[in-house]
Design an enzyme around this catalytic site. Structure first.
Site, PDB file in Angstrom:
ATOM      1  CB  SER A  90     -39.938  31.365 -94.841  1.00  0.00           C
ATOM      2  OG  SER A  90     -39.242  31.359 -93.707  1.00  0.00           O
ATOM      3  CG  ASP A 111     -38.517  38.965 -93.335  1.00  0.00           C
ATOM      4  OD1 ASP A 111     -37.513  38.133 -92.598  1.00  0.00           O
ATOM      5  OD2 ASP A 111     -39.221  39.065 -95.012  1.00  0.00           O
ATOM      6  CG  HIS A 132     -40.541  36.323 -92.105  1.00  0.00           C
ATOM      7  ND1 HIS A 132     -39.131  36.150 -93.193  1.00  0.00           N
ATOM      8  CD2 HIS A 132     -40.605  34.318 -91.919  1.00  0.00           C
ATOM      9  CE1 HIS A 132     -39.314  34.915 -93.220  1.00  0.00           C
ATOM     10  NE2 HIS A 132     -40.008  34.259 -92.672  1.00  0.00           N
TER      11      HIS A 132
END
Length: 320
Positions: free
Chosen positions: A169, A264, A294
């Site tokens: 991320s 995501d 995610h």
């Protein structure tokens, strides 16, 4: 998924999502339903809750093998959390996720232990400064400082100067930024590989970020906007390559693995960055995981196991 054509349209359909992955996603949405937003209650309260294991992410146990090194940075001392095997084959500079605002270097010890044991790398996770208390460029500066320190000291500290880098991320974003800064500011192009896991590479927002909407599957469009506002002061050009590596000159970079799930909000970021990485003449792999939300690699299940196995295989190959 690993071994599949990442551009096979079937991977992106609802039929490709396993019953196990659907159940995991449903559980995430249920766990996040009604949860307060960090910008309402304060980032520190959410950090404290994550450290207790409250919220959707499983609590990662602390490794008894971990130790801490302190190095100098522009904003003061930077802690590096180290989990290393005997006689490492290389070093993995790890940068944690959390929207540049949440997370900590000691909240993914099992991930670092897995890489240390399966790949034989000394894992070094950066405790970089977090927004909104420390907005851009504080976090990238700390990650750059850690990379510079490793270039100078890895051989003495770990017996090897083979460096890799990666993160999830915001950590995927900061890893790409660090690779570019090391090339452009220090003339260093020695990373053997970059493991970029559902990173955010366009801070002006890709179409998938904008279109995701309000479903509480870890990361909504609103979350992305709020994280970006916390990380970047208003004067920053959100397409400056130092904050949006998608717009950088990507020539002469190391091999990279881009990993992302099809559920995501950052799906486009990996698709776009992979193609730009390849178009610049670099080697790259793209792992597409049907239904992966995610952060999916943190949740037990076959999808996470497959993605982590692909990451381990990639790191083994690039280290040699």
């Amino acid at each position: 998924m690993s071994g599949s054509n990442p551009f096979d349209p079937k991977l992106y359909t609802a039929d490709a999502i396993s019953a196990e992955t659907k159940a995991i996603n449903d559980a995430i949405i249920k766990a996040m339903d009604g949860a307060p937003d960090w910008w309402d209650i304060g980032a520190q309260e959410v950090r404290d809750a994550r450290a207790r294991g409250d919220g959707p992410f499983p609590l990662a146990p602390k490794s008894p093998r971990a130790r801490t090194i302190e190095i100098d940075g522009k904003g003061g001392k930077i802690a590096l959390r180290v989990i290393a095997p005997d006689n490492p084959k290389g070093v993995y500079l790890h940068i944690h996720g959390g929207g540049w605002t949440l997370g900590a270097a000691d909240q993914q010890d099992p991930l670092l232990e897995r890489i240390a044991d399966n790949v034989g790398l000394a894992c070094v996770s950066v405790e970089y400064r977090l927004a909104p208390e420390h907005p851009y460029p504080a976090g990238p500066d700390d990650c750059e400082a850690a990379a510079v320190w490793l270039v100078k000291n890895a051989k003495k500290e770990f017996g090897t100067d083979k460096l890799t880098i990666g993160g999830e991320s915001a950590g995927g974003h900061l890893s790409a930024v660090t690779v570019l800064r090391m090339r452009d500011r220090h003339g260093y192009t020695g990373f053997k590989g970059a493991n970029l896991v559902f990173g955010a590479f366009d801070m002006s927002m890709t179409p998938s970020q904008r279109a995701f909407g309000n479903e509480r599957l870890i990361l909504r469009t609103l979350d992305i906007q709020k994280f970006g506002d916390a990380f970047m002061p208003p004067h920053v050009d959100r397409r400056d390559p130092d904050v949006s590596p998608l717009y950088a000159d990507l020539k002469g970079l190391c091999p990279a693995l881009f990993t992302v799930g099809t559920r995501d909000a950052l799906l486009d970021d990996s698709l776009f960055m992979y193609t730009r990485w390849i178009a610049a003449g670099n080697e790259a792999e793209l792992g597409i995981y049907p239904g992966g939300a995610h952060g999916f690699v943190a949740f037990p299940g076959e999808l996470a196991r497959a993605a982590n196995a692909q990451a381990d295989a990639f790191l083994k190959r690039v280290v040699g």
